[in-house]
Design a protein around this motif. Structure first.
Motif, PDB file in Angstrom:
ATOM      1  N   MET A   1       0.777  -1.245  -0.062  1.00 20.79           N
ATOM      2  CA  MET A   1       0.038   0.030   0.014  1.00 20.79           C
ATOM      3  C   MET A   1       0.892   1.352  -0.081  1.00 20.79           C
ATOM      4  O   MET A   1       1.330   1.558   1.002  1.00 20.79           O
ATOM      5  N   ASN A   2       0.958   1.901  -1.087  1.00 20.04           N
ATOM      6  CA  ASN A   2       1.827   3.203  -1.359  1.00 20.04           C
ATOM      7  C   ASN A   2       0.959   4.251  -0.687  1.00 20.04           C
ATOM      8  O   ASN A   2      -0.160   4.494  -1.004  1.00 20.04           O
TER       9      ASN A   2
ATOM     10  N   ASP B   1       4.631  12.995  11.482  1.00 18.93           N
ATOM     11  CA  ASP B   1       4.527  13.014  12.590  1.00 18.93           C
ATOM     12  C   ASP B   1       4.203  11.881  13.238  1.00 18.93           C
ATOM     13  O   ASP B   1       3.214  11.100  12.511  1.00 18.93           O
ATOM     14  N   GLN B   2       4.643  11.255  14.178  1.00 16.24           N
ATOM     15  CA  GLN B   2       4.564   9.850  14.615  1.00 16.24           C
ATOM     16  C   GLN B   2       3.492   9.704  15.341  1.00 16.24           C
ATOM     17  O   GLN B   2       3.016   8.574  15.576  1.00 16.24           O
ATOM     18  N   SER B   3       2.572  10.651  15.840  1.00 16.06           N
ATOM     19  CA  SER B   3       1.334  10.500  16.363  1.00 16.06           C
ATOM     20  C   SER B   3       0.251  10.516  15.415  1.00 16.06           C
ATOM     21  O   SER B   3      -1.096  10.797  15.673  1.00 16.06           O
ATOM     22  N   SER B   4       0.388  10.970  14.210  1.00 13.67           N
ATOM     23  CA  SER B   4      -0.738  10.968  12.923  1.00 13.67           C
ATOM     24  C   SER B   4      -1.384   9.714  12.531  1.00 13.67           C
ATOM     25  O   SER B   4      -0.656   8.622  12.847  1.00 13.67           O
TER      26      SER B   4
ATOM     27  N   THR C   1      -1.524   3.827  10.708  1.00 14.56           N
ATOM     28  CA  THR C   1      -2.354   3.178   9.747  1.00 14.56           C
ATOM     29  C   THR C   1      -1.377   2.048   9.155  1.00 14.56           C
ATOM     30  O   THR C   1      -1.825   0.909   9.134  1.00 14.56           O
ATOM     31  N   ASP C   2      -0.286   2.484   8.672  1.00 11.87           N
ATOM     32  CA  ASP C   2       0.852   1.191   8.336  1.00 11.87           C
ATOM     33  C   ASP C   2       2.297   1.922   8.444  1.00 11.87           C
ATOM     34  O   ASP C   2       2.589   2.455   7.435  1.00 11.87           O
ATOM     35  N   GLN C   3       2.945   1.760   9.620  1.00 12.34           N
ATOM     36  CA  GLN C   3       4.098   2.122   9.827  1.00 12.34           C
ATOM     37  C   GLN C   3       4.959   1.961   8.639  1.00 12.34           C
ATOM     38  O   GLN C   3       6.073   2.560   8.279  1.00 12.34           O
TER      39      GLN C   3
ATOM     40  N   ASP D   1       7.959   3.937   1.906  1.00 19.20           N
ATOM     41  CA  ASP D   1       7.915   5.078   0.990  1.00 19.20           C
ATOM     42  C   ASP D   1       8.778   6.231   1.322  1.00 19.20           C
ATOM     43  O   ASP D   1       9.425   6.864   0.320  1.00 19.20           O
ATOM     44  N   ILE D   2       9.016   6.386   2.691  1.00 16.29           N
ATOM     45  CA  ILE D   2      10.224   7.646   3.152  1.00 16.29           C
ATOM     46  C   ILE D   2      11.629   7.237   2.291  1.00 16.29           C
ATOM     47  O   ILE D   2      12.444   7.737   1.816  1.00 16.29           O
ATOM     48  N   LEU D   3      11.813   5.851   2.408  1.00 18.68           N
ATOM     49  CA  LEU D   3      13.273   5.317   1.868  1.00 18.68           C
ATOM     50  C   LEU D   3      13.255   5.319   0.329  1.00 18.68           C
ATOM     51  O   LEU D   3      14.201   5.840  -0.135  1.00 18.68           O
ATOM     52  N   GLU D   4      12.033   5.243  -0.072  1.00 20.66           N
ATOM     53  CA  GLU D   4      12.044   5.167  -1.508  1.00 20.66           C
ATOM     54  C   GLU D   4      11.957   6.732  -2.129  1.00 20.66           C
ATOM     55  O   GLU D   4      12.486   6.853  -3.193  1.00 20.66           O
ATOM     56  N   GLN D   5      11.574   7.647  -1.354  1.00 21.42           N
ATOM     57  CA  GLN D   5      10.922   9.007  -1.899  1.00 21.42           C
ATOM     58  C   GLN D   5      11.973   9.959  -1.252  1.00 21.42           C
ATOM     59  O   GLN D   5      12.041  10.891  -2.048  1.00 21.42           O
TER      60      GLN D   5
END
Length: 57
Positions: free
Chosen positions: A1-2, A11-14, A19-21, A27-31
């Protein structure tokens, strides 16, 4: 799921994060080689990933 769009500050509290850490981090690693992360207590850090990017900094 992208994730359709990563926020400027993760924000770690968002809901997005909870939903899916794993998908969010993938996605962070890729983008983004550098991402600002806000912790639960409100403090922020810069997450720098990808070895070559870190070595170049």
């Amino acid at each position: 799921m992208n994730q359709p769009h990563l926020p400027e500050v993760l924000d770690q509290s968002s809901e997005l994060f909870h939903t899916d850490q794993y998908a969010t981090y993938r996605d962070i690693l890729e983008q983004r080689p550098v991402t600002k992360v806000r912790f639960y207590d409100g403090s922020s850090v810069w997450l720098v990933n990808r070895y070559d990017d870190v070595r170049a900094a």
